[in-house]
Scaffold this motif. Structure first.
Motif, PDB file in Angstrom:
ATOM      1  N   MET A   6      13.784 -35.723 -12.122  1.00 47.41           N
ATOM      2  CA  MET A   6      14.340 -36.681 -13.074  1.00 47.41           C
ATOM      3  C   MET A   6      14.768 -36.041 -14.395  1.00 47.41           C
ATOM      4  O   MET A   6      15.340 -36.719 -15.249  1.00 47.41           O
ATOM      5  N   SER A   7      14.506 -34.732 -14.564  1.00 47.42           N
ATOM      6  CA  SER A   7      15.019 -34.056 -15.758  1.00 47.42           C
ATOM      7  C   SER A   7      16.541 -34.052 -15.760  1.00 47.42           C
ATOM      8  O   SER A   7      17.161 -33.902 -16.820  1.00 47.42           O
ATOM      9  N   GLY A   8      17.127 -34.245 -14.584  1.00 43.88           N
ATOM     10  CA  GLY A   8      18.586 -34.363 -14.524  1.00 43.88           C
ATOM     11  C   GLY A   8      19.085 -35.536 -15.343  1.00 43.88           C
ATOM     12  O   GLY A   8      20.169 -35.476 -15.942  1.00 43.88           O
ATOM     13  N   ASN A   9      18.292 -36.616 -15.398  1.00 44.03           N
ATOM     14  CA  ASN A   9      18.653 -37.762 -16.235  1.00 44.03           C
ATOM     15  C   ASN A   9      18.689 -37.385 -17.709  1.00 44.03           C
ATOM     16  O   ASN A   9      19.637 -37.689 -18.432  1.00 44.03           O
ATOM     17  N   THR A  10      17.614 -36.719 -18.162  1.00 43.81           N
ATOM     18  CA  THR A  10      17.525 -36.331 -19.569  1.00 43.81           C
ATOM     19  C   THR A  10      18.654 -35.381 -19.955  1.00 43.81           C
ATOM     20  O   THR A  10      19.299 -35.544 -21.006  1.00 43.81           O
ATOM     21  N   LEU A  11      18.890 -34.395 -19.098  1.00 46.39           N
ATOM     22  CA  LEU A  11      19.952 -33.433 -19.391  1.00 46.39           C
ATOM     23  C   LEU A  11      21.326 -34.100 -19.333  1.00 46.39           C
ATOM     24  O   LEU A  11      22.224 -33.757 -20.113  1.00 46.39           O
ATOM     25  N   GLY A  12      21.479 -35.059 -18.415  1.00 43.26           N
ATOM     26  CA  GLY A  12      22.760 -35.751 -18.316  1.00 43.26           C
ATOM     27  C   GLY A  12      23.074 -36.555 -19.565  1.00 43.26           C
ATOM     28  O   GLY A  12      24.213 -36.559 -20.048  1.00 43.26           O
ATOM     29  N   ILE A  13      22.044 -37.239 -20.103  1.00 44.40           N
ATOM     30  CA  ILE A  13      22.252 -38.068 -21.292  1.00 44.40           C
ATOM     31  C   ILE A  13      22.390 -37.215 -22.554  1.00 44.40           C
ATOM     32  O   ILE A  13      23.251 -37.463 -23.401  1.00 44.40           O
ATOM     33  N   SER A  14      21.539 -36.183 -22.681  1.00 47.03           N
ATOM     34  CA  SER A  14      21.496 -35.410 -23.926  1.00 47.03           C
ATOM     35  C   SER A  14      22.558 -34.326 -24.003  1.00 47.03           C
ATOM     36  O   SER A  14      23.021 -33.981 -25.096  1.00 47.03           O
ATOM     37  N   ILE A  68      23.480 -39.907 -13.144  1.00 49.71           N
ATOM     38  CA  ILE A  68      23.433 -40.582 -14.443  1.00 49.71           C
ATOM     39  C   ILE A  68      24.764 -40.442 -15.179  1.00 49.71           C
ATOM     40  O   ILE A  68      25.202 -41.365 -15.879  1.00 49.71           O
ATOM     41  N   LEU A  69      25.427 -39.303 -15.014  1.00 50.81           N
ATOM     42  CA  LEU A  69      26.732 -39.143 -15.653  1.00 50.81           C
ATOM     43  C   LEU A  69      27.757 -40.100 -15.055  1.00 50.81           C
ATOM     44  O   LEU A  69      28.573 -40.688 -15.774  1.00 50.81           O
ATOM     45  N   SER A  70      27.717 -40.248 -13.737  1.00 50.77           N
ATOM     46  CA  SER A  70      28.656 -41.167 -13.092  1.00 50.77           C
ATOM     47  C   SER A  70      28.498 -42.579 -13.635  1.00 50.77           C
ATOM     48  O   SER A  70      29.474 -43.322 -13.753  1.00 50.77           O
ATOM     49  N   GLU A  71      27.278 -42.947 -13.972  1.00 48.43           N
ATOM     50  CA  GLU A  71      27.034 -44.297 -14.481  1.00 48.43           C
ATOM     51  C   GLU A  71      27.509 -44.463 -15.925  1.00 48.43           C
ATOM     52  O   GLU A  71      28.115 -45.483 -16.278  1.00 48.43           O
ATOM     53  N   LEU A  72      27.265 -43.464 -16.773  1.00 47.68           N
ATOM     54  CA  LEU A  72      27.413 -43.664 -18.213  1.00 47.68           C
ATOM     55  C   LEU A  72      28.703 -43.144 -18.840  1.00 47.68           C
ATOM     56  O   LEU A  72      28.994 -43.466 -19.991  1.00 47.68           O
ATOM     57  N   VAL A  73      29.495 -42.342 -18.123  1.00 51.46           N
ATOM     58  CA  VAL A  73      30.656 -41.720 -18.778  1.00 51.46           C
ATOM     59  C   VAL A  73      31.636 -42.711 -19.427  1.00 51.46           C
ATOM     60  O   VAL A  73      32.200 -42.391 -20.478  1.00 51.46           O
ATOM     61  N   PRO A  74      31.851 -43.918 -18.878  1.00 53.31           N
ATOM     62  CA  PRO A  74      32.797 -44.812 -19.561  1.00 53.31           C
ATOM     63  C   PRO A  74      32.376 -45.169 -20.979  1.00 53.31           C
ATOM     64  O   PRO A  74      33.230 -45.414 -21.844  1.00 53.31           O
ATOM     65  N   SER A  75      31.073 -45.181 -21.242  1.00 53.38           N
ATOM     66  CA  SER A  75      30.610 -45.577 -22.576  1.00 53.38           C
ATOM     67  C   SER A  75      30.998 -44.574 -23.647  1.00 53.38           C
ATOM     68  O   SER A  75      31.150 -44.932 -24.821  1.00 53.38           O
ATOM     69  N   GLY A  76      31.189 -43.311 -23.277  1.00 58.91           N
ATOM     70  CA  GLY A  76      31.548 -42.307 -24.258  1.00 58.91           C
ATOM     71  C   GLY A  76      33.030 -42.242 -24.568  1.00 58.91           C
ATOM     72  O   GLY A  76      33.443 -41.642 -25.567  1.00 58.91           O
ATOM     73  N   ILE A  77      33.837 -42.812 -23.702  1.00 60.65           N
ATOM     74  CA  ILE A  77      35.296 -42.772 -23.899  1.00 60.65           C
ATOM     75  C   ILE A  77      35.871 -44.184 -23.847  1.00 60.65           C
ATOM     76  O   ILE A  77      37.012 -44.391 -23.418  1.00 60.65           O
ATOM     77  N   LEU A  78      35.092 -45.138 -24.320  1.00 61.13           N
ATOM     78  CA  LEU A  78      35.485 -46.543 -24.237  1.00 61.13           C
ATOM     79  C   LEU A  78      36.818 -46.845 -24.933  1.00 61.13           C
ATOM     80  O   LEU A  78      37.691 -47.483 -24.332  1.00 61.13           O
ATOM     81  N   THR A 134      20.512 -35.834  -9.660  1.00 63.69           N
ATOM     82  CA  THR A 134      20.263 -36.918 -10.613  1.00 63.69           C
ATOM     83  C   THR A 134      21.129 -36.759 -11.862  1.00 63.69           C
ATOM     84  O   THR A 134      21.518 -37.742 -12.485  1.00 63.69           O
ATOM     85  N   PHE A 135      21.441 -35.513 -12.220  1.00 67.72           N
ATOM     86  CA  PHE A 135      22.344 -35.237 -13.349  1.00 67.72           C
ATOM     87  C   PHE A 135      23.708 -35.862 -13.089  1.00 67.72           C
ATOM     88  O   PHE A 135      24.281 -36.557 -13.938  1.00 67.72           O
ATOM     89  N   VAL A 136      24.230 -35.652 -11.894  1.00 69.37           N
ATOM     90  CA  VAL A 136      25.521 -36.219 -11.520  1.00 69.37           C
ATOM     91  C   VAL A 136      25.444 -37.742 -11.467  1.00 69.37           C
ATOM     92  O   VAL A 136      26.362 -38.449 -11.904  1.00 69.37           O
TER      93      VAL A 136
END
Length: 312
Positions: A146-154, A29-39, A25-27
Motif C-alpha cells: 500500500m506504499s504505492g498509494n502514498t507514493l502515488g499521492i505524494s 491510485i493515480l488512475s483514480e485521482l489524476v483528473p483532480s490535478g488537471i481539472l 497500487t501506485f498505478v
C-alpha cells in the motif's frame, strides 16, 4: 513425516516482488485521482463544467466500490497471472482512450472500466500479499504494497499535474497508460503471479479456519484470496480430523484421488461447471498438498459419472 514442504512455508520477504505489487497500487491510485490535478485544463478542453470533470473521479470510486465484492468472488477461480494482466491492461487501455478522445460520454465509460479494474485489484493484491509471508509479517507486506498509494499521492500526482500543465491534459493520461503498460510487462507480472497459486501453507490454513469461525465463507475467501470451496474444505477437515494439516502420505507415486475427495470436486464444479481439468488439478493440489494430473481429474469425474463439457 512432515507434511509441509519448505517451499510451502514462506519465511522470506522478497522486496522485489512486493515492490512490483506496490507499483500496481501506485498505478491504481493515480488512475483514480489524476483528473483532480488537471481539472481546469480538462474543463476547457472538453467544454464541460468543472463538476462534470470532478464527477470523473467520483464515478471511478463508485464503480470500484460496487464492483468489488461480486467481481472478487466471481474471479477467485481465475488464474492469478491472467487476472492481474487483464486488470493492468484495463487500466492502461482506459487511460489511453481518455487521452485520445473528446467525447465526455466515452471518457465517462472509460473511467467506469478503470474503477471496475480497481475494485478487483485492491483486495486481490492485498490478499495475495499476505499469502506470501507468515502471519507475523502480514503488516510489513500490507505496508509495502500500500506504499504505492502514498507514493502515488505524494509524488505521482504532483508529477502528473506538472506534465499536464506543461504538455496538455491529454499527455497525462497517455503517460499514465504507458506507465501502466510497463507495469504489465509479462516478465514483471510473472514474478508477482508466480508466487500466488502455490499450495496453502499450514499457517495460512489455520488463519483461514480461524477467520471462518466468525465470518461467512465468501468473506473469508475474498480476504485471503482463496476459493469458497477451499474454506468449506478446511472446515470439513477440521471437523473430521481435528486439524487442517494435509493428510500425510508415503513416498513413491502420488496417491490417487479417493471418494472422500469428491465433495471438493463438487465444490469446484459448483463454482464453474466448465472448469478445465488442469485448473481443477491445481486447485486440488492447493487444497490438499497432493499433486494430480488433469488426466486423473478426467478419470475420477468419469468414475463418478459427472457429466460436463470436456475441458481443453
Amino acid at each position: 513425516m512432515s507434511t509441509t514442504s519448505p517451499s510451502s512455508e514462506r519465511q522470506t520477504f522478497s522486496w522485489f516482488v512486493f515492490g512490483l505489487m506496490a507499483s500496481v497500487t501506485f498505478v491504481g491510485i493515480l488512475s483514480e485521482l489524476v483528473p483532480s490535478g488537471i481539472l481546469p485544463q480538462m474543463t476547457e478542453g472538453l467544454g464541460v463544467e468543472e463538476n462534470d470533470v470532478g464527477f470523473l473521479v467520483g464515478i471511478y470510486a463508485l464503480a470500484s466500490a460496487i464492483a468489488a465484492i461480486p467481481l472478487v468472488s466471481a474471479t477467485l477461480s481465475f488464474n492469478r497471472k491472467t487476472l492481474l494482466l487483464m486488470l493492468l491492461v484495463g487500466f492502461s487501455a482506459s487511460n489511453v482512450v481518455v487521452g485520445l478522445v473528446s467525447s465526455y460520454g466515452v471518457i465517462l465509460a472509460c473511467r467506469v472500466v478503470g474503477g471496475i479494474c480497481a475494485g478487483v485489484m485492491w483486495p486481490m493484491i492485498a490478499a495475495y500479499g499476505t499469502r506470501l509471508v507468515p502471519e507475523n509479517m502480514d503488516g510489513k507486506a500490507i505496508t509495502v504494497i500500500m506504499s504505492g498509494n502514498t507514493l502515488g499521492i505524494s509524488i505521482g500526482l504532483p508529477a502528473m499535474t506538472t506534465i499536464g500543465l506543461t504538455f496538455g491534459w491529454r499527455s497525462v493520461f497517455l503517460v499514465l497508460g504507458a506507465v501502466t503498460a510497463l507495469t504489465a510487462k509479462p516478465s514483471r507480472v510473472d514474478r508477482v503471479a508466480s508466487a500466488m497459486p502455490a499450495p496453502l501453507s499450514v499457517d495460512l490454513r489455520r488463519r483461514v479456519l480461524d477467520a471462518a469461525r466468525s465470518a461467512t465463507a465468501p468473506v473469508v475467501a475474498a480476504r485471503f484470496g482463496v476459493s469458497v470451496s477451499t474454506v468449506h474444505r478446511l472446515r470439513h477437515l477440521d471437523r473430521i480430523q481435528g486439524s487442517v494439516e494435509p493428510r500425510p502420505h508415503g513416498g513413491g507415486h502420488t496417491p490417487l484421488v479417493t471418494d472422500d475427495d469428491r465433495p471438493l470436486f463438487d465444490g469446484y464444479l459448483a463454482e464453474n461447471p466448465s472448469m478445465p481439468h488442469a485448473t481443477i488439478a491445481r486447485r486440488f493440489e492447493a487444497d490438499t498438498g497432493r499433486a494430480i494430473s488433469r488426466q486423473t481429474v478426467q478419470r475420477m469425474l468419469g468414475l463418478w459419472r459427472v457429466t460436463r463439457k470436456k475441458s481443453p
